[in-house]
Design a protein around this motif. Structure first.
Motif, mmCIF file in Angstrom:
data_model
loop_
_atom_site.group_PDB
_atom_site.id
_atom_site.type_symbol
_atom_site.label_atom_id
_atom_site.label_comp_id
_atom_site.label_asym_id
_atom_site.label_seq_id
_atom_site.Cartn_x
_atom_site.Cartn_y
_atom_site.Cartn_z
ATOM 1 N N ILE A 24 -122.928 -21.084 -9.197
ATOM 2 C CA ILE A 24 -123.143 -20.232 -10.367
ATOM 3 C C ILE A 24 -122.385 -20.819 -11.546
ATOM 4 C CG2 ILE A 24 -122.629 -17.966 -11.343
ATOM 5 C CD1 ILE A 24 -123.269 -16.787 -8.646
ATOM 6 N N GLY A 25 -123.083 -20.910 -12.672
ATOM 7 C CA GLY A 25 -122.483 -21.473 -13.875
ATOM 8 C C GLY A 25 -121.880 -20.392 -14.751
ATOM 9 N N ALA A 26 -121.942 -20.596 -16.057
ATOM 10 C CA ALA A 26 -121.324 -19.683 -17.016
ATOM 11 C C ALA A 26 -122.188 -18.453 -17.297
ATOM 12 C CB ALA A 26 -121.052 -20.423 -18.317
ATOM 13 N N HIS A 27 -123.454 -18.453 -16.862
ATOM 14 C CA HIS A 27 -124.367 -17.335 -17.082
ATOM 15 C C HIS A 27 -124.899 -16.883 -15.726
ATOM 16 C CE1 HIS A 27 -124.193 -18.594 -21.245
ATOM 17 N NE2 HIS A 27 -124.503 -19.803 -20.846
ATOM 18 N N TYR A 28 -124.712 -15.617 -15.398
ATOM 19 C CA TYR A 28 -125.144 -15.125 -14.092
ATOM 20 C C TYR A 28 -125.273 -13.607 -14.109
ATOM 21 C CZ TYR A 28 -120.142 -14.108 -13.507
ATOM 22 O OH TYR A 28 -118.868 -13.649 -13.667
ATOM 23 N N LEU A 29 -125.822 -13.064 -13.024
ATOM 24 C CA LEU A 29 -125.933 -11.621 -12.846
ATOM 25 C C LEU A 29 -124.994 -11.194 -11.733
ATOM 26 C CD1 LEU A 29 -129.798 -11.142 -12.893
ATOM 27 C CD2 LEU A 29 -128.203 -10.217 -14.538
ATOM 28 N N LYS A 30 -124.359 -10.071 -11.921
ATOM 29 C CA LYS A 30 -123.497 -9.526 -10.879
ATOM 30 C C LYS A 30 -123.979 -8.110 -10.569
ATOM 31 C CE LYS A 30 -118.782 -9.341 -9.463
ATOM 32 N NZ LYS A 30 -117.655 -10.229 -9.495
ATOM 33 N N GLU A 31 -124.340 -7.875 -9.311
ATOM 34 C CA GLU A 31 -124.819 -6.565 -8.882
ATOM 35 C C GLU A 31 -123.653 -5.591 -8.934
ATOM 36 O OE1 GLU A 31 -126.563 -3.299 -7.161
ATOM 37 O OE2 GLU A 31 -124.893 -4.234 -6.163
ATOM 38 N N PHE A 32 -123.848 -4.460 -9.583
ATOM 39 C CA PHE A 32 -122.765 -3.537 -9.903
ATOM 40 C C PHE A 32 -122.104 -2.922 -8.671
ATOM 41 C CE2 PHE A 32 -121.094 0.563 -11.418
ATOM 42 C CZ PHE A 32 -120.250 0.093 -12.403
ATOM 43 N N SER A 33 -122.893 -2.364 -7.758
ATOM 44 C CA SER A 33 -122.306 -1.609 -6.651
ATOM 45 C C SER A 33 -121.724 -2.482 -5.552
ATOM 46 C CB SER A 33 -123.332 -0.640 -6.056
ATOM 47 O OG SER A 33 -124.420 -1.356 -5.537
ATOM 48 N N THR A 34 -122.296 -3.673 -5.327
ATOM 49 C CA THR A 34 -121.811 -4.534 -4.246
ATOM 50 C C THR A 34 -120.919 -5.666 -4.729
ATOM 51 O OG1 THR A 34 -123.717 -6.001 -4.367
ATOM 52 C CG2 THR A 34 -123.877 -4.106 -2.874
ATOM 53 N N GLY A 35 -121.031 -6.034 -6.009
ATOM 54 C CA GLY A 35 -120.257 -7.149 -6.538
ATOM 55 C C GLY A 35 -120.854 -8.506 -6.205
ATOM 56 N N LEU A 36 -122.082 -8.535 -5.649
ATOM 57 C CA LEU A 36 -122.733 -9.798 -5.313
ATOM 58 C C LEU A 36 -123.159 -10.514 -6.589
ATOM 59 C CD1 LEU A 36 -124.994 -8.595 -2.359
ATOM 60 C CD2 LEU A 36 -122.778 -9.752 -2.228
ATOM 61 N N SER A 37 -123.032 -11.841 -6.606
ATOM 62 C CA SER A 37 -123.379 -12.643 -7.781
ATOM 63 C C SER A 37 -124.658 -13.421 -7.538
ATOM 64 C CB SER A 37 -122.244 -13.605 -8.098
ATOM 65 O OG SER A 37 -121.071 -12.890 -8.420
ATOM 66 N N PHE A 38 -125.482 -13.519 -8.572
ATOM 67 C CA PHE A 38 -126.759 -14.225 -8.517
ATOM 68 C C PHE A 38 -126.852 -15.163 -9.711
ATOM 69 C CE2 PHE A 38 -127.189 -10.181 -6.431
ATOM 70 C CZ PHE A 38 -127.832 -10.500 -5.254
ATOM 71 N N CYS A 39 -127.503 -16.321 -9.524
ATOM 72 C CA CYS A 39 -127.580 -17.315 -10.594
ATOM 73 C C CYS A 39 -128.482 -16.882 -11.738
ATOM 74 C CB CYS A 39 -128.026 -18.664 -10.040
ATOM 75 S SG CYS A 39 -129.654 -18.665 -9.291
ATOM 76 N N GLY A 40 -129.372 -15.930 -11.502
ATOM 77 C CA GLY A 40 -130.248 -15.455 -12.562
ATOM 78 C C GLY A 40 -131.080 -14.266 -12.120
ATOM 79 N N HIS A 41 -131.911 -13.786 -13.037
ATOM 80 C CA HIS A 41 -132.745 -12.617 -12.775
ATOM 81 C C HIS A 41 -133.716 -12.846 -11.633
ATOM 82 C CE1 HIS A 41 -136.186 -9.912 -13.370
ATOM 83 N NE2 HIS A 41 -135.218 -9.024 -13.585
ATOM 84 N N ASP A 42 -134.282 -14.040 -11.531
ATOM 85 C CA ASP A 42 -135.270 -14.314 -10.477
ATOM 86 C C ASP A 42 -134.669 -14.128 -9.084
ATOM 87 O OD1 ASP A 42 -137.177 -14.834 -12.396
ATOM 88 O OD2 ASP A 42 -136.864 -17.004 -12.327
ATOM 89 N N CYS A 43 -133.496 -14.675 -8.852
ATOM 90 C CA CYS A 43 -132.846 -14.532 -7.542
ATOM 91 C C CYS A 43 -132.479 -13.075 -7.287
ATOM 92 C CB CYS A 43 -131.613 -15.427 -7.441
ATOM 93 S SG CYS A 43 -132.014 -17.162 -7.129
ATOM 94 N N TYR A 44 -132.017 -12.380 -8.314
ATOM 95 C CA TYR A 44 -131.663 -10.971 -8.154
ATOM 96 C C TYR A 44 -132.898 -10.140 -7.798
ATOM 97 C CZ TYR A 44 -129.971 -6.295 -9.213
ATOM 98 O OH TYR A 44 -129.649 -4.963 -9.149
ATOM 99 N N ALA A 45 -134.014 -10.398 -8.471
ATOM 100 C CA ALA A 45 -135.249 -9.656 -8.205
ATOM 101 C C ALA A 45 -135.757 -9.936 -6.792
ATOM 102 C CB ALA A 45 -136.311 -10.023 -9.236
ATOM 103 N N LEU A 46 -135.698 -11.177 -6.347
ATOM 104 C CA LEU A 46 -136.115 -11.505 -4.982
ATOM 105 C C LEU A 46 -135.218 -10.815 -3.960
ATOM 106 C CD1 LEU A 46 -136.979 -15.296 -5.253
ATOM 107 C CD2 LEU A 46 -138.547 -13.442 -4.707
#
Length: 68
Positions: A24-46
């Motif tokens: 994960i670089g300088a821009h990413y998504l972090k799921e609020f309730s679990t704290g899991l990190s994703f590299c972008g919206h596509d991975c989070y949606a999947l």
């Protein structure tokens, strides 16, 4: 759907995307309730789609109604 969009802040130590295992670089998504990190919206949606389909297979109505 509850997530935090982080721009311009690299994680230390280096963290991998929860879905694709890419660093994960300088821009990413972090799921609020679990704290899991994703590299972008596509991975989070999947990830959300897979979680919902598993909940539907188990036939858990309370979980199956929740959507990302």
């Amino acid at each position: 759907m509850r997530f935090i969009l982080v721009n311009g802040m690299a994680l230390r130590p280096r963290i991998l995307c929860m879905l694709c295992c890419e660093p994960i670089g300088a821009h990413y998504l972090k799921e609020f309730s679990t704290g899991l990190s994703f590299c972008g919206h596509d991975c989070y949606a999947l990830y959300c789609g897979r979680w919902i389909s598993r909940a539907e297979q188990v036939k858990c109505p309370a979980v199956a109604e929740t959507s990302c």
